[in-house]
Enzyme design. Structure first.
Site, mmCIF file in Angstrom:
data_model
loop_
_atom_site.group_PDB
_atom_site.id
_atom_site.type_symbol
_atom_site.label_atom_id
_atom_site.label_comp_id
_atom_site.label_asym_id
_atom_site.label_seq_id
_atom_site.Cartn_x
_atom_site.Cartn_y
_atom_site.Cartn_z
ATOM 1 N N ARG A 191 0.807 -1.215 0.000
ATOM 2 C CA ARG A 191 0.000 0.000 0.000
ATOM 3 C C ARG A 191 0.843 1.271 0.000
ATOM 4 N NH1 ARG A 191 -5.263 0.206 2.149
ATOM 5 N NH2 ARG A 191 -4.801 -1.730 3.234
ATOM 6 N N CYS A 205 -26.396 -1.358 -9.369
ATOM 7 C CA CYS A 205 -27.663 -1.602 -8.673
ATOM 8 C C CYS A 205 -27.432 -2.192 -7.284
ATOM 9 C CB CYS A 205 -28.515 -2.537 -9.501
ATOM 10 S SG CYS A 205 -28.594 -2.009 -11.207
ATOM 11 N N GLU A 206 -26.785 -1.447 -6.418
ATOM 12 C CA GLU A 206 -26.566 -1.845 -5.027
ATOM 13 C C GLU A 206 -26.490 -0.557 -4.225
ATOM 14 O OE1 GLU A 206 -24.971 -4.928 -3.596
ATOM 15 O OE2 GLU A 206 -24.584 -6.035 -5.451
HETATM 16 C C1 LIG Z 1 -1.031 -7.833 1.908
HETATM 17 C C2 LIG Z 1 0.300 -8.285 2.354
HETATM 18 C C3 LIG Z 1 1.375 -7.389 2.372
HETATM 19 C C4 LIG Z 1 1.245 -5.944 2.003
HETATM 20 O O1 LIG Z 1 0.463 -5.200 2.867
HETATM 21 P P1 LIG Z 1 0.379 -3.607 2.673
HETATM 22 O O2 LIG Z 1 -0.528 -3.149 3.717
HETATM 23 O O3 LIG Z 1 -0.184 -3.389 1.298
HETATM 24 O O4 LIG Z 1 1.748 -3.061 2.806
HETATM 25 C C5 LIG Z 1 2.603 -7.881 2.727
HETATM 26 N N1 LIG Z 1 2.779 -9.174 3.071
HETATM 27 C C6 LIG Z 1 1.766 -10.071 3.076
HETATM 28 C C7 LIG Z 1 2.029 -11.465 3.456
HETATM 29 C C8 LIG Z 1 0.493 -9.650 2.723
HETATM 30 O O5 LIG Z 1 -0.510 -10.525 2.732
#
Ligand SMILES: *Cc1c(COP(=O)(O)O)cnc(C)c1O
Length: 421
Positions: free
Chosen positions: A278, A346-347
């Site tokens: 993220r 439609c939700e």
């Molecule tokens: C989703 C996930 C991430 C990344 O998470 P972010 O919040 O996008 O940084 C890293 N490692 C694993 C194992 C994940 O499932």
């Protein structure tokens, strides 16, 4: 910081006008900034400078191959959670020895696929999985490098749907059972224990849960070493949060996070992996949509957009907030009015925001959802037979469509009619 800014009264992605892209591509579409992706990757890379490390981008956040290649060229590895993601990363040019494989439900086929194609390590989430990896690796005459994902039972203090490090979550093995599982791993053929993995959740806005988790991992490292295991790599997961509103206080910086890693596990001499998703791509992407109608309801005005929950599901799924801004900059001090901002699906859940204060908007105006780069396009669907939302990448004064909008024939011709009809 990102590179979506107003310039002379209109929104730009780096040096390209968002309006120009909309005129060329049509709406809705996702738009990413190369400079923002690069900057965010480098913040993590610099935060770990001085330690042997690899930043493995969690590609489930946004997996377009153009994004993967942009990051791979900067030195990123990839964290994948399916055979499909593995194939995508390889197609984008990422070598197998820079790919780590996470996820609670790896199938035999996926395990075989990545062992044959080459893999940096498996992050193993259960004993049954460990045994299957051992079997498949042995049958191929290979050795699978593994870490065990431990669940440290800490509260990540985030949305329940994206917390993964409490004992009630399905992820990892309880840290209290770790020594037992490592003993089993060491005795299995086809398995090479190389380290420990932990990932406690997503959109973490405090460092304290990391501190608790990483201290537990440091203790476990010493215990496991005393038991005779080689622990040379620590995968510390992802999850660092991003600001979703301009006004709220800033979440921790990657540099603070890096300092925390050095403080908690730096003395162990391990190679460090992190798996941010993220924070790398979230604020490097926006969703651009056009107002179809402004509809006067009873006591409220609806802004009906051509983008919908199938294009961006985060508000419906996680009650997520996205700042929504007009692409034409409102005059300073322009009056604001409340809108319910919705899509055409439609939700009733197809609602992006209620009572959102916005400058007056008319049919045909463009708006941009900020912070939409992560868990946006990848979660899109074709619900209501709405074409899968396209993706565009900007770099300086250039832009390119990196996933085109399918036409209706491409969508409906995926169905096949059985012979009896
Ligand atoms: C989703 C996930 C991430 C990344 O998470 P972010 O919040 O996008 O940084 C890293 N490692 C694993 C194992 C994940 O499932």
């Amino acid at each position: 910081m990102d590179h979506f800014l107003y310039r002379d009264g209109a929104l730009f992605a780096e040096d390209v006008s968002v309006e120009d892209i909309a005129a060329s591509v049509g709406t809705p579409f996702y738009l990413y900034s190369t400079a923002t992706l690069t900057r965010h990757f480098q913040l993590f890379d610099e935060a770990l400078a001085g330690m042997d490390h690899m930043v493995c981008y969690a590609m489930k956040a946004a997996s377009n191959q153009a994004i993967l290649r942009t990051l791979a060229e900067l030195g990123a590895g990839m964290d994948v959670v399916s055979g499909g993601e593995y194939a995508r990363a390889r197609a984008a040019g990422v070598p197998g020895d820079r790919i780590v494989f996470s996820g609670v439900g790896k199938t035999r086929e996926e395990i075989r696929q990545v062992l044959e194609g080459g893999i940096r390590q498996f992050n193993v989430e259960s004993e049954p999985e460990l045994r299957v990896i051992s079997e498949v690796a042995s049958s191929l005459g290979k050795t699978a490098p593994i870490t065990v994902r431990v669940n440290p039972d800490v509260d990540a203090k985030t949305h329940a749907k994206i917390a993964t490090g409490k004992s009630e979550n399905k992820f990892g093995i309880p840290i209290s059972k770790a020594r037992e599982v490592y003993a089993e791993a060491a005795a299995l053929p086809g398995i090479e224990v190389i380290g420990i993995d932990v990932h406690i959740g997503s959109q973490l806005t405090e460092l304290e849960p990391y501190e608790l988790a990483y201290r537990k991992v440091a203790d476990l490292t010493e215990q496991l070493r005393a038991d005779g295991h080689v622990i040379k790599r620590l995968d510390l997961g992802g999850g660092l949060g991003i600001p979703y509103t301009r006004s709220n206080e800033a979440p921790p910086l990657p540099s603070d996070y890096g300092a925390l890693i050095k403080r908690t596990v730096g003395h162990l001499g391990c190679e460090i992996e992190i798996e941010p998703g993220r924070l790398i791509v979230g604020n490097a992407g926006i969703l651009v949509s056009r107002v179809v109608y402004v509809k006067q309801g009873e006591g409220r005005q609806f802004l009906i957009l051509d983008g919908a929950m199938n294009d961006l599901i985060r508000p419906a799924m996680y009650d997520a907030h996205h700042d929504i801004i007009p692409v034409i900059e409102p005059a300073p001090g322009a009056e604001q009015q409340p809108y319910d901002i919705v899509g055409p699906v439609c939700e009733s859940g197809d609602t992006f925001a209620r009572n959102r204060m916005m400058p007056p908007l008319r049919a045909g105006d463009l708006v941009a959802f900020r912070s939409a780069g992560a868990y946006g396009a990848v979660m899109a669907s074709e619900y209501n037979t709405r074409p899968l939302v396209p993706e565009v990448l900007a770099k300086g004064d250039q832009f390119a469509v990196i996933r085109k909008r399918p036409d209706f024939d491409e969508i409906i011709n995926r169905d096949t009619i059985p012979p009896w009809l």
